[in-house]
Enzyme design. Structure first.
Site, PDB file in Angstrom:
ATOM      1  N   ASP A   1      -7.513  -9.378   0.069  1.00 22.65           N
ATOM      2  CA  ASP A   1      -6.431 -10.365  -0.009  1.00 22.65           C
ATOM      3  C   ASP A   1      -5.961 -10.407  -1.460  1.00 22.65           C
ATOM      4  OD1 ASP A   1      -4.739 -12.530   0.278  1.00 22.65           O
ATOM      5  OD2 ASP A   1      -6.267 -13.937   0.923  1.00 22.65           O
TER       6      ASP A   1
ATOM      7  N   VAL B   1      -5.499 -14.866   9.010  1.00 19.62           N
ATOM      8  CA  VAL B   1      -5.986 -14.321  10.289  1.00 19.62           C
ATOM      9  C   VAL B   1      -7.462 -14.649  10.494  1.00 19.62           C
ATOM     10  CG1 VAL B   1      -4.303 -12.445  10.411  1.00 19.62           C
ATOM     11  CG2 VAL B   1      -6.458 -12.083   9.189  1.00 19.62           C
TER      12      VAL B   1
HETATM   13  P1  IMP Z   1      -9.913 -12.089  -1.918  1.00 21.83           P
HETATM   14  O1  IMP Z   1     -10.972 -12.275  -2.967  1.00 21.83           O
HETATM   15  O2  IMP Z   1      -8.744 -12.998  -2.101  1.00 21.83           O
HETATM   16  O3  IMP Z   1      -9.488 -10.639  -1.745  1.00 21.83           O
HETATM   17  O4  IMP Z   1     -10.479 -12.619  -0.550  1.00 21.83           O
HETATM   18  C1  IMP Z   1     -11.573 -12.117  -0.041  1.00 21.83           C
HETATM   19  C2  IMP Z   1     -12.226 -12.968   1.013  1.00 21.83           C
HETATM   20  O5  IMP Z   1     -11.435 -14.057   1.465  1.00 21.83           O
HETATM   21  C3  IMP Z   1     -12.420 -12.075   2.191  1.00 21.83           C
HETATM   22  O6  IMP Z   1     -13.666 -11.437   2.105  1.00 21.83           O
HETATM   23  C4  IMP Z   1     -12.335 -13.008   3.354  1.00 21.83           C
HETATM   24  O7  IMP Z   1     -13.627 -13.479   3.655  1.00 21.83           O
HETATM   25  C5  IMP Z   1     -11.489 -14.153   2.870  1.00 21.83           C
HETATM   26  N1  IMP Z   1     -10.110 -14.039   3.410  1.00 21.83           N
HETATM   27  C6  IMP Z   1      -9.006 -13.559   2.812  1.00 21.83           C
HETATM   28  N2  IMP Z   1      -7.923 -13.614   3.612  1.00 21.83           N
HETATM   29  C7  IMP Z   1      -8.369 -14.139   4.780  1.00 21.83           C
HETATM   30  C8  IMP Z   1      -7.728 -14.445   6.039  1.00 21.83           C
HETATM   31  O8  IMP Z   1      -6.523 -14.230   6.290  1.00 21.83           O
HETATM   32  N3  IMP Z   1      -8.547 -14.980   6.986  1.00 21.83           N
HETATM   33  C9  IMP Z   1      -9.866 -15.237   6.796  1.00 21.83           C
HETATM   34  N4  IMP Z   1     -10.508 -14.958   5.644  1.00 21.83           N
HETATM   35  C10 IMP Z   1      -9.754 -14.414   4.645  1.00 21.83           C
END
Ligand code: IMP
Ligand code: MG
Length: 190
Positions: free
Chosen positions: A114, A165
């Site tokens: 994300d 999601v």
């Molecule tokens: P990041 O550090 O922003 O890349 O997010 C990583 C973590 O956030 C992922 O491992 C997911 O567990 C959670 N995450 C990010 N986007 C979503 C989503 O749309 N739904 C559920 N969990 C998410």
């Protein structure tokens, strides 16, 4: 559970087909590298899969069973989305990395890229252990307009639009991980 869903984004059959392709491709790459190190296929070393908990557990359970090769699993726990939050609050590591990563071919696997903060953190910590190689594999890559993540994945299952999601491991407030599809929740469920 189903009445909370707005729509299914990716169904079970598409997930299964793509995860199978990803497993075969990943195993092909890793076996190539292990054999290039000189060992025969039988005595070649093994790769280490590091699933980022908890979101990757269903994805990795399916992925590794599509990889016909010697592989060990070493879990890492990272927290980034406390409770009902839908925005990454910056990742922090909640467990030790698996031991003995030096010289190994490492695969870091997560449910979704994300903002990229989580995977950037884990990859940085893994690199400090001096592995032979590191790959980042994600089932989903969210396309955020105007945002370039601090890390890219080497292998992506599906690119998805900027929507929250759930399912196939992904949760909202700890729930919906057991949904077999990837789905968008109804606004009332949030
Ligand atoms: P990041 O550090 O922003 O890349 O997010 C990583 C973590 O956030 C992922 O491992 C997911 O567990 C959670 N995450 C990010 N986007 C979503 C989503 O749309 N739904 C559920 N969990 C998410
Ligand atoms: Mg996660």
């Amino acid at each position: 559970m189903r009445r909370d869903l707005d729509r299914i984004l990716i169904d079970r059959a598409r997930i299964a087909e793509r995860v199978r392709e990803m497993g075969v491709e990943l195993a092909r790459q890793l076996e190539g590298e292990l054999q290039a190190e000189g060992a025969s296929p039988d005595e070649a070393g093994h790769a280490v899969m590091i699933p980022v908990l908890t979101g990757s557990m269903i994805f990795v359970a399916d992925l590794v069973r599509e990889m016909p090769m010697k592989l060990s699993l070493g879990l890492v726990a990272v927290s980034s989305y406390p409770g009902k939050s839908m925005q990454s609050k910056g990742a922090s590591i909640a467990s030790e990395l698996p031991p003995d990563l030096a010289g190994k071919h490492v695969v870091i696997a997560d449910d979704i890229l994300d903002t990229g903060n989580t995977l950037a953190l884990v990859k940085r910590l893994v690199l400090e252990k001096k592995p032979a190689s590191v790959r980042v594999v994600v089932l989903l890559r969210k396309i955020l307009p105007g945002h370039t993540p601090p890390i890219e994945a080497d292998l992506v299952g599906f690119e998805i639009p900027d929507e929250f999601v759930v399912g196939y491991g992904l949760d909202y407030d700890g729930l919906y991980r057991n949904l077999p599809e990837i789905a968008v929740l109804r606004p009332e469920a949030l």
